[in-house]
Scaffold this motif. Structure first.
Motif, PDB file in Angstrom:
ATOM      1  N   LEU A 173       0.736  -1.123   0.089  1.00 20.72           N
ATOM      2  CA  LEU A 173      -0.214   0.068   0.137  1.00 20.72           C
ATOM      3  C   LEU A 173       0.872   1.151   0.066  1.00 20.72           C
ATOM      4  O   LEU A 173       0.520   2.300  -0.452  1.00 20.72           O
ATOM      5  CB  LEU A 173      -0.845   0.101   1.269  1.00 20.72           C
ATOM      6  CG  LEU A 173      -2.122  -0.953   1.327  1.00 20.72           C
ATOM      7  CD1 LEU A 173      -2.732  -0.931   2.623  1.00 20.72           C
ATOM      8  CD2 LEU A 173      -3.110  -0.488   0.267  1.00 20.72           C
ATOM      9  N   TYR A 174       2.071   1.161   0.585  1.00 20.72           N
ATOM     10  CA  TYR A 174       2.971   2.454   0.886  1.00 20.72           C
ATOM     11  C   TYR A 174       3.739   2.392  -0.514  1.00 20.72           C
ATOM     12  O   TYR A 174       4.266   3.162  -1.013  1.00 20.72           O
ATOM     13  CB  TYR A 174       3.745   2.388   1.930  1.00 20.72           C
ATOM     14  CG  TYR A 174       4.675   3.342   2.404  1.00 20.72           C
ATOM     15  CD1 TYR A 174       3.968   4.838   2.782  1.00 20.72           C
ATOM     16  CD2 TYR A 174       6.061   3.591   1.781  1.00 20.72           C
ATOM     17  CE1 TYR A 174       4.910   5.836   2.897  1.00 20.72           C
ATOM     18  CE2 TYR A 174       6.772   4.725   2.076  1.00 20.72           C
ATOM     19  CZ  TYR A 174       6.315   5.762   2.497  1.00 20.72           C
ATOM     20  OH  TYR A 174       7.050   6.768   2.807  1.00 20.72           O
ATOM     21  N   ARG A 175       4.575   1.204  -0.807  1.00 23.04           N
ATOM     22  CA  ARG A 175       5.747   1.015  -1.712  1.00 23.04           C
ATOM     23  C   ARG A 175       4.952   0.995  -3.251  1.00 23.04           C
ATOM     24  O   ARG A 175       5.717   1.586  -4.037  1.00 23.04           O
ATOM     25  CB  ARG A 175       6.222  -0.410  -1.785  1.00 23.04           C
ATOM     26  CG  ARG A 175       7.072  -0.384  -0.382  1.00 23.04           C
ATOM     27  CD  ARG A 175       8.050  -1.747  -0.633  1.00 23.04           C
ATOM     28  NE  ARG A 175       7.220  -3.001  -0.808  1.00 23.04           N
ATOM     29  CZ  ARG A 175       6.899  -3.726  -1.722  1.00 23.04           C
ATOM     30  NH1 ARG A 175       7.751  -3.385  -2.906  1.00 23.04           N
ATOM     31  NH2 ARG A 175       6.135  -4.878  -1.485  1.00 23.04           N
ATOM     32  N   ARG A 176       3.761   0.643  -3.455  1.00 17.33           N
ATOM     33  CA  ARG A 176       3.298   0.886  -4.800  1.00 17.33           C
ATOM     34  C   ARG A 176       1.884   1.861  -4.772  1.00 17.33           C
ATOM     35  O   ARG A 176       0.618   1.444  -5.149  1.00 17.33           O
ATOM     36  CB  ARG A 176       2.900  -0.535  -5.163  1.00 17.33           C
ATOM     37  CG  ARG A 176       3.949  -1.544  -5.441  1.00 17.33           C
ATOM     38  CD  ARG A 176       4.808  -0.886  -6.695  1.00 17.33           C
ATOM     39  NE  ARG A 176       4.207  -1.277  -7.768  1.00 17.33           N
ATOM     40  CZ  ARG A 176       3.928  -2.323  -8.596  1.00 17.33           C
ATOM     41  NH1 ARG A 176       4.290  -3.703  -8.166  1.00 17.33           N
ATOM     42  NH2 ARG A 176       3.269  -2.261  -9.624  1.00 17.33           N
ATOM     43  N   PRO A 177       2.035   3.042  -4.597  1.00 20.20           N
ATOM     44  CA  PRO A 177       1.065   3.787  -4.539  1.00 20.20           C
ATOM     45  C   PRO A 177       0.047   4.066  -5.731  1.00 20.20           C
ATOM     46  O   PRO A 177      -0.915   4.297  -5.729  1.00 20.20           O
ATOM     47  CB  PRO A 177       1.365   5.246  -4.044  1.00 20.20           C
ATOM     48  CG  PRO A 177       3.036   5.219  -4.531  1.00 20.20           C
ATOM     49  CD  PRO A 177       3.504   3.910  -4.252  1.00 20.20           C
ATOM     50  N   GLU A 178       0.845   3.623  -6.894  1.00 15.36           N
ATOM     51  CA  GLU A 178       0.112   3.946  -8.360  1.00 15.36           C
ATOM     52  C   GLU A 178      -0.490   2.833  -8.487  1.00 15.36           C
ATOM     53  O   GLU A 178      -1.326   2.873  -9.653  1.00 15.36           O
ATOM     54  CB  GLU A 178       1.368   4.205  -9.359  1.00 15.36           C
ATOM     55  CG  GLU A 178       2.212   2.902  -9.468  1.00 15.36           C
ATOM     56  CD  GLU A 178       2.991   2.432  -8.706  1.00 15.36           C
ATOM     57  OE1 GLU A 178       3.471   1.337  -8.828  1.00 15.36           O
ATOM     58  OE2 GLU A 178       3.333   3.145  -7.677  1.00 15.36           O
TER      59      GLU A 178
END
Length: 214
Positions: A173-178
């Motif tokens: 959820l944090y590392r891949r916001p896109e």
């Protein structure tokens, strides 16, 4: 929760308890596989209204049983093959409790394929399969994911606010916001909501720890 589904949940909890599988969930003894199946069921119920074309009963029953295969898994292979094991267990249970063979076979097929998450973005599978996978993935994300990480870090001998912060940052959820891996409209909205909560929590924690000035 419908009475027939509540009866299933009670049987699921009994089967999980009798298997003793929960003791193999270390280093996270606070987690419950039966609770995960119940919470996934709740997510499926929330998603279903946006897809009236889905067979609700099939989706909910398959979601409720999706991880039941862990009761026959070994400690070393807790997740390995639990999808296929669960399909057999659920199929037998459903036939024994009055569901048609066709319904039981279809539910079993959904359970057997519930880890095929590469199909989510393409939508090249049944809507029941999609909702099951979405419901499974939505659990233990967002607020519950934060609590999980905090409890996991708190159970260690060496603890630190900074180490816990870094753990929060390893979440997808944090590392891949896109990236929003969901397919249905409601599931995508739920994922985005969880992601916003997680990102805002990390930012607030960084401020509390003096790592951010603004």
């Amino acid at each position: 929760m419908e009475s027939k589904h509540l009866a299933m949940l009670k049987d699921i909890r009994r089967m999980v308890d009798e298997s003793g599988v929960e003791q193999f969930l270390d280093p996270y003894p606070f987690r419950s596989r039966a609770d995960h199946m119940y919470r996934s069921y709740c997510w499926a119920k929330r998603i279903l209204p946006c897809r009236p074309d889905a067979d609700a009963e099939l989706t909910l029953v398959a979601t409720l049983f999706h991880d039941i295969g862990v009761i026959r898994a070994t400690p070393e292979r807790l997740k390995e093959g639990h999808d296929l094991l669960g399909a057999d267990i659920a199929c037998d249970y459903l036939v024994h409790h009055g569901y048609s063979a066709a319904f039981a076979d279809t539910a079993a097929a959904l359970i057997a394929g519930h880890q095929q998450r590469d199909l989510l973005q393409t939508g090249q599978t049944t809507i029941e399969h999609i909702i099951l996978m979405e419901a499974d993935m939505l659990d233990e994300r967002g607020a519950l994911g934060i609590v999980w990480d905090a409890m996991a870090e708190g159970s260690k001998t060496d603890q630190s606010y900074l180490w816990t912060l870094e753990r929060f940052k390893t979440r997808k959820l944090y590392r891949r916001p896109e990236r929003n891996p969901m397919y249905t409209e409601l599931a995508r909205a739920f994922w985005a909501e969880k992601q916003k909560l997680h990102m805002n929590f990390v930012l607030a924690l960084e401020r509390d720890l003096g790592l951010k000035d603004n």
